[in-house]
Design a protein around this motif. Structure first.
Motif, PDB file in Angstrom:
ATOM      1  N   TRP A  28      24.353  20.475  17.802  1.00  0.00           N
ATOM      2  CA  TRP A  28      23.920  19.251  17.093  1.00  0.00           C
ATOM      3  C   TRP A  28      23.510  18.123  18.041  1.00  0.00           C
ATOM      4  O   TRP A  28      23.555  16.951  17.717  1.00  0.00           O
ATOM      5  CB  TRP A  28      25.016  18.758  16.123  1.00  0.00           C
ATOM      6  N   ARG A  29      23.050  18.517  19.234  1.00  0.00           N
ATOM      7  CA  ARG A  29      22.598  17.538  20.235  1.00  0.00           C
ATOM      8  C   ARG A  29      21.399  18.130  20.962  1.00  0.00           C
ATOM      9  O   ARG A  29      21.198  19.349  20.952  1.00  0.00           O
ATOM     10  CB  ARG A  29      23.704  17.258  21.273  1.00  0.00           C
ATOM     11  N   PRO A  30      20.609  17.295  21.641  1.00  0.00           N
ATOM     12  CA  PRO A  30      19.541  17.861  22.469  1.00  0.00           C
ATOM     13  C   PRO A  30      20.169  18.702  23.587  1.00  0.00           C
ATOM     14  O   PRO A  30      21.219  18.334  24.120  1.00  0.00           O
ATOM     15  CB  PRO A  30      18.854  16.616  23.064  1.00  0.00           C
ATOM     16  N   PRO A  31      19.547  19.821  23.964  1.00  0.00           N
ATOM     17  CA  PRO A  31      20.089  20.630  25.064  1.00  0.00           C
ATOM     18  C   PRO A  31      20.191  19.813  26.355  1.00  0.00           C
ATOM     19  O   PRO A  31      19.412  18.898  26.580  1.00  0.00           O
ATOM     20  CB  PRO A  31      19.049  21.747  25.221  1.00  0.00           C
ATOM     21  N   LYS A  32      21.135  20.222  27.201  1.00  0.00           N
ATOM     22  CA  LYS A  32      21.343  19.516  28.483  1.00  0.00           C
ATOM     23  C   LYS A  32      20.063  19.422  29.295  1.00  0.00           C
ATOM     24  O   LYS A  32      19.788  18.426  29.949  1.00  0.00           O
ATOM     25  CB  LYS A  32      22.383  20.273  29.324  1.00  0.00           C
ATOM     26  N   ILE A  33      19.267  20.484  29.279  1.00  0.00           N
ATOM     27  CA  ILE A  33      18.052  20.516  30.105  1.00  0.00           C
ATOM     28  C   ILE A  33      17.032  19.480  29.592  1.00  0.00           C
ATOM     29  O   ILE A  33      16.268  18.913  30.380  1.00  0.00           O
ATOM     30  CB  ILE A  33      17.444  21.942  30.142  1.00  0.00           C
ATOM     31  N   VAL A  34      17.050  19.221  28.300  1.00  0.00           N
ATOM     32  CA  VAL A  34      16.152  18.205  27.727  1.00  0.00           C
ATOM     33  C   VAL A  34      16.639  16.811  28.152  1.00  0.00           C
ATOM     34  O   VAL A  34      15.851  15.963  28.573  1.00  0.00           O
ATOM     35  CB  VAL A  34      16.080  18.340  26.192  1.00  0.00           C
ATOM     36  N   ALA A  35      17.957  16.612  28.059  1.00  0.00           N
ATOM     37  CA  ALA A  35      18.522  15.316  28.472  1.00  0.00           C
ATOM     38  C   ALA A  35      18.193  15.054  29.942  1.00  0.00           C
ATOM     39  O   ALA A  35      17.794  13.941  30.320  1.00  0.00           O
ATOM     40  CB  ALA A  35      20.031  15.322  28.248  1.00  0.00           C
ATOM     41  N   ARG A  36      18.317  16.095  30.755  1.00  0.00           N
ATOM     42  CA  ARG A  36      18.024  15.954  32.197  1.00  0.00           C
ATOM     43  C   ARG A  36      16.555  15.611  32.411  1.00  0.00           C
ATOM     44  O   ARG A  36      16.208  14.772  33.231  1.00  0.00           O
ATOM     45  CB  ARG A  36      18.359  17.284  32.893  1.00  0.00           C
ATOM     46  N   PHE A  37      15.680  16.259  31.645  1.00  0.00           N
ATOM     47  CA  PHE A  37      14.244  15.979  31.786  1.00  0.00           C
ATOM     48  C   PHE A  37      13.938  14.525  31.427  1.00  0.00           C
ATOM     49  O   PHE A  37      13.158  13.860  32.111  1.00  0.00           O
ATOM     50  CB  PHE A  37      13.412  16.928  30.915  1.00  0.00           C
ATOM     51  N   ILE A  38      14.539  14.047  30.350  1.00  0.00           N
ATOM     52  CA  ILE A  38      14.269  12.658  29.937  1.00  0.00           C
ATOM     53  C   ILE A  38      14.732  11.699  31.043  1.00  0.00           C
ATOM     54  O   ILE A  38      14.016  10.765  31.408  1.00  0.00           O
ATOM     55  CB  ILE A  38      14.992  12.322  28.604  1.00  0.00           C
ATOM     56  N   LEU A  83      10.754  12.364  32.950  1.00  0.00           N
ATOM     57  CA  LEU A  83       9.798  11.761  32.009  1.00  0.00           C
ATOM     58  C   LEU A  83       8.948  10.670  32.660  1.00  0.00           C
ATOM     59  O   LEU A  83       7.742  10.589  32.409  1.00  0.00           O
ATOM     60  CB  LEU A  83      10.539  11.218  30.775  1.00  0.00           C
ATOM     61  N   VAL A  84       9.580   9.875  33.520  1.00  0.00           N
ATOM     62  CA  VAL A  84       8.833   8.768  34.136  1.00  0.00           C
ATOM     63  C   VAL A  84       7.616   9.296  34.883  1.00  0.00           C
ATOM     64  O   VAL A  84       6.492   8.788  34.706  1.00  0.00           O
ATOM     65  CB  VAL A  84       9.748   7.956  35.087  1.00  0.00           C
ATOM     66  N   SER A  85       7.800  10.360  35.684  1.00  0.00           N
ATOM     67  CA  SER A  85       6.638  10.873  36.436  1.00  0.00           C
ATOM     68  C   SER A  85       5.638  11.534  35.496  1.00  0.00           C
ATOM     69  O   SER A  85       4.424  11.474  35.718  1.00  0.00           O
ATOM     70  CB  SER A  85       7.068  11.817  37.559  1.00  0.00           C
ATOM     71  N   ARG A  86       6.117  12.117  34.412  1.00  0.00           N
ATOM     72  CA  ARG A  86       5.204  12.707  33.426  1.00  0.00           C
ATOM     73  C   ARG A  86       4.318  11.631  32.777  1.00  0.00           C
ATOM     74  O   ARG A  86       3.147  11.845  32.503  1.00  0.00           O
ATOM     75  CB  ARG A  86       6.034  13.445  32.374  1.00  0.00           C
ATOM     76  N   PRO A 120      16.521   3.924  27.810  1.00  0.00           N
ATOM     77  CA  PRO A 120      16.447   3.408  29.178  1.00  0.00           C
ATOM     78  C   PRO A 120      15.096   3.692  29.848  1.00  0.00           C
ATOM     79  O   PRO A 120      14.695   2.980  30.767  1.00  0.00           O
ATOM     80  CB  PRO A 120      17.561   4.164  29.915  1.00  0.00           C
ATOM     81  N   VAL A 121      14.400   4.733  29.393  1.00  0.00           N
ATOM     82  CA  VAL A 121      13.141   5.125  30.037  1.00  0.00           C
ATOM     83  C   VAL A 121      11.950   4.427  29.377  1.00  0.00           C
ATOM     84  O   VAL A 121      11.067   3.894  30.055  1.00  0.00           O
ATOM     85  CB  VAL A 121      12.941   6.663  29.962  1.00  0.00           C
ATOM     86  N   LEU A 122      11.925   4.424  28.040  1.00  0.00           N
ATOM     87  CA  LEU A 122      10.766   3.877  27.318  1.00  0.00           C
ATOM     88  C   LEU A 122      11.023   2.480  26.752  1.00  0.00           C
ATOM     89  O   LEU A 122      10.095   1.827  26.278  1.00  0.00           O
ATOM     90  CB  LEU A 122      10.389   4.799  26.140  1.00  0.00           C
ATOM     91  N   GLY A 123      12.299   2.081  26.746  1.00  0.00           N
ATOM     92  CA  GLY A 123      12.637   0.797  26.138  1.00  0.00           C
ATOM     93  C   GLY A 123      12.615   0.864  24.620  1.00  0.00           C
ATOM     94  O   GLY A 123      12.576  -0.162  23.942  1.00  0.00           O
ATOM     95  N   ARG A 124      12.639   2.059  24.064  1.00  0.00           N
ATOM     96  CA  ARG A 124      12.590   2.236  22.613  1.00  0.00           C
ATOM     97  C   ARG A 124      13.017   3.660  22.264  1.00  0.00           C
ATOM     98  O   ARG A 124      13.050   4.537  23.132  1.00  0.00           O
ATOM     99  CB  ARG A 124      11.160   2.043  22.125  1.00  0.00           C
TER     100      ARG A 124
END
Ligand SMILES: Cc1cc2nc3c(=O)[nH]c(=O)nc-3n(C[C@H](O)[C@H](O)[C@H](O)COP(=O)(O)O)c2cc1C
Length: 250
Positions: free
Chosen positions: A41-51, A55-58, A90-94
């Motif tokens: 019931w949560r985003p996978p760890k690998i998704v959290a790590r990517f965000i 994500l910033v470099s993406r 923290p990354v997108l401000g939203r």
């Protein structure tokens, strides 16, 4: 900004992402989309790590006008979207502008009582997914602000209590092993692991790194051509997906 950021453990979310692309999403329209499964019931760890880390470099300095997510699940997603909002902030401000869930065949077999869906249930879910995607695509194209999610009962309890316990104690590669008599040392589990959590011993057999990188997707187990990989005692004798999926957050 183009395309859809997708993580898929065993191909279910990949099929949804491909379906949405074929309906016109993911083009360079200034939006940012995510497709991923819920694990516990949560985003996978690998998704959290990517965000947090990728994500910033993406984004490469661009700021998306509209942010959406489609989460796949076997049954329900709890408050996974709210956890994702907290990762994005923290990354997108939203957080997300829109979030949807889509039921897909359940890939989780790691605990007692959890098995793959029978074939007719899988077929029904695939049919309903194909019916649901055009509506989701339309609402995203209309830039709707919406949460259209199957949260299930007790979503807070599932995501914030059971999900945390699941993440902490059951997303752990120390439970994996390859049965010596079955393993052919082909190396597919290592090369297919989306988190790079599997190395190889001198004779070619798999060795799980136990460094916290495993995201628990079970692709090593479902994709093993010899059916040699088990997760503790809980997967013995259970049907596998035979997944050949390749995927990371891409
Ligand atoms: C480790 C793990 C945990 C899961 N947890 C949930 C869950 O909490 N709720 C749910 O409905 N489905 C759960 N599932 C099922 C998946 O979310 C579902 O099958 C999803 O479509 C798999 O997508 P994928 O192949 O892209 O990884 C879980 C699957 C795995 C492997």
């Amino acid at each position: 900004m183009a395309d859809i950021v997708c993580f898929s453990g065993n191909g279910m979310s990949r099929q949804v992402a491909d379906g949405l692309r074929s309906l016109g999403l993911g083009s360079d329209d200034g939006s940012l989309g995510f497709v991923f499964p819920v694990y516990g019931w949560r985003p996978p760890k690998i998704v959290a790590r990517f965000i947090r880390e990728g994500l910033v470099s993406r984004l490469a300095g661009r700021s998306p006008g509209y942010v959406w997510a489609v989460m796949t699940c076997g049954f329900d997603v709890g408050y996974a979207d709210k956890v994702f909002d907290q990762l994005l902030c923290p990354v997108l401000g939203r957080g997300l502008d829109a979030a949807f869930s889509v039921q897909m065949p359940d890939t989780y077999i790691g605990l007692p009582g959890f098995r793959l869906n029978p074939p007719e249930v899988m077929d029904g879910k695939m049919r309903r997914m194909a019916e649901r995607l055009p509506g989701i695509a339309r609402r995203i194209q209309m830039r709707e602000h919406v949460r259209d999610l199957g949260r299930g009962v007790f979503p807070r309890l599932k995501t914030h209590v059971f999900g945390r316990i699941f993440d902490r104690f059951f997303v752990d590669d120390r439970f994996f092993h390859a049965t010596a008599e079955k393993c052919t040392k082909c190396g597919k589990c290592a090369s297919n692991c989306p988190a790079g959590s599997i190395g190889r011993t001198g004779d070619g057999g798999p060795v799980w790194r136990r460094d916290g990188s495993c995201t628990g997707c079970l692709r090593c187990l479902h994709g093993c051509p010899a059916g040699a990989i088990e997760f503790g005692w809980f997967t013995k004798g259970k049907r596998r997906l035979g997944s050949d999926e390749k995927g990371r957050c891409e």
